[in-house]
Design a protein around this motif. Structure first.
Motif, PDB file in Angstrom:
ATOM      1  N   THR A 147      -2.657  -4.888  -2.880  1.00  0.00           N
ATOM      2  CA  THR A 147      -2.387  -3.949  -1.791  1.00  0.00           C
ATOM      3  C   THR A 147      -3.447  -3.994  -0.693  1.00  0.00           C
ATOM      4  N   ASP A 148      -4.705  -4.217  -1.046  1.00  0.00           N
ATOM      5  CA  ASP A 148      -5.769  -4.203  -0.042  1.00  0.00           C
ATOM      6  C   ASP A 148      -6.077  -5.582   0.533  1.00  0.00           C
ATOM      7  N   TYR A 198       4.933   2.323   5.192  1.00  0.00           N
ATOM      8  CA  TYR A 198       3.939   1.736   4.300  1.00  0.00           C
ATOM      9  C   TYR A 198       2.636   1.549   5.068  1.00  0.00           C
ATOM     10  N   ARG A 244       8.213  -0.210   3.094  1.00  0.00           N
ATOM     11  CA  ARG A 244       8.427  -0.396   1.655  1.00  0.00           C
ATOM     12  C   ARG A 244       9.887  -0.129   1.321  1.00  0.00           C
ATOM     13  N   TRP A 256      -0.507 -11.156  -5.112  1.00  0.00           N
ATOM     14  CA  TRP A 256      -0.632 -10.193  -4.006  1.00  0.00           C
ATOM     15  C   TRP A 256      -1.355  -8.933  -4.471  1.00  0.00           C
ATOM     16  N   GLU A 300       4.173  -3.890 -12.288  1.00  0.00           N
ATOM     17  CA  GLU A 300       3.258  -3.525 -11.198  1.00  0.00           C
ATOM     18  C   GLU A 300       1.830  -4.023 -11.433  1.00  0.00           C
ATOM     19  N   ASN A 321      -0.337  -0.385   5.704  1.00  0.00           N
ATOM     20  CA  ASN A 321      -0.861  -1.731   5.500  1.00  0.00           C
ATOM     21  C   ASN A 321      -2.386  -1.699   5.634  1.00  0.00           C
ATOM     22  N   LYS A 322      -3.088  -2.000   4.546  1.00  0.00           N
ATOM     23  CA  LYS A 322      -4.556  -1.952   4.536  1.00  0.00           C
ATOM     24  C   LYS A 322      -5.186  -3.335   4.633  1.00  0.00           C
ATOM     25  N   GLU A 323      -4.384  -4.352   4.883  1.00  0.00           N
ATOM     26  CA  GLU A 323      -4.908  -5.713   4.933  1.00  0.00           C
ATOM     27  C   GLU A 323      -5.658  -5.972   6.242  1.00  0.00           C
ATOM     28  N   VAL A 383       7.494  -4.778  -0.389  1.00  0.00           N
ATOM     29  CA  VAL A 383       6.781  -4.401   0.835  1.00  0.00           C
ATOM     30  C   VAL A 383       7.050  -5.519   1.833  1.00  0.00           C
TER      31      VAL A 383
END
Length: 260
Positions: free
Chosen positions: A225-226, A138, A152, A223, A195, A140-142, A168
């Motif tokens: 994704t970014d 996965y 994931r 939550w 989703e 991770n874009k954080e 995730v």
């Protein structure tokens, strides 16, 4: 060595090298996926946990500032059976894929959800390699992605009550303990609808119980994704955590219990 033989040898070695390189990359990828699960299970002392028969704890759960649950949970460490005893004495019993409950449960509508959801969040570190689990890398874009290893989790069709759910999972690189897990809930809705509103659970205040680390506080979040965790929506506190022995009556439903 004549030129023809030399050419054949070069072609063979080149082909072998390319095949070995491809094989090594595939093996490395598989190893990486297995290592994430194995490292996490090791950090959570899965082997020692599984050697115990059952664990019991009190849980007080809040959502939107209102108490959602105040109960004592008893779970077999192999996750096959679970018992929730509410403060008013009402009970929910999960026995493999069957759920039994007393007529005085706080919410009959949420019985099956309660029977499996909270126990799954607790037992999650020990169920990562269960049959039907599928792990993949996965991205991770954080902003704090350097602190975590992330993968994931999805499920094969027919796995559990909600095989379309996904997670995730973030483990702390320093400890390999699970720090948070984003997820969707497909109960009573399809995957596309779920989703649109993913949530996450954050595990904190780990305490050692018989040598096994257990998170004693959970918080629930919106939550993305970014962005990762955005807005806190709930929390839970776990107390009086202990490993116990059970008997034939522990998970026995009463004569007036309903079943779903």
């Amino acid at each position: 060595m004549n030129p023809f033989t030399k050419t054949v040898v070069v072609i063979f070695l080149t082909t072998f090298s390319l095949a070995s390189c491809k094989s090594s990359k595939e093996e490395e990828k598989n190893k990486e996926e297995e290592t994430f699960v194995q490292k996490t299970e090791k950090a959570h002392h899965k082997e020692a946990f599984s050697a115990k028969e059952a664990i019991q704890f009190d849980i007080q759960l809040f959502f939107g500032g209102k108490e959602r649950m105040n109960a004592t949970m008893t779970l077999l460490t192999n996750s096959s059976k679970g018992l929730i005893v509410f403060k008013n004495g009402a009970k929910i019993i999960a026995d493999h894929d069957k759920v039994y409950y007393s007529p005085d449960v706080p919410s009959e509508k949420s019985v099956r959800f309660d029977a499996y959801t909270w126990s799954y969040f607790f037992l999650f570190p020990y169920k990562m390699s269960d049959g039907g689990t599928k792990w993949e890398n996965y991205e991770n874009k954080e902003s704090d992605h350097e602190k975590f290893d992330s993968q994931r989790l999805t499920f094969e069709a027919g796995t559990g009550d909600a095989p379309d759910d996904w997670y995730v999972v973030y483990t702390n690189k320093a400890t390999n303990l699970i720090e948070k897990a984003a997820y969707i809930v497909t109960a009573n809705k399809n995957k596309e609808e779920a989703e649109k509103n993913p949530h996450a659970i954050k595990y904190t205040d780990y305490k050692t119980i018989d040598g096994i680390p257990v998170a004693t506080k959970w918080s629930f979040w919106e939550w993305a994704t970014d962005k990762g965790l955005t807005e806190e929506i709930g929390n839970a506190t776990l107390t009086n955590i202990k490993f116990i022995k059970v008997d034939a009556n522990t998970f026995a439903p009463g004569s007036d219990f309903k079943t779903i």
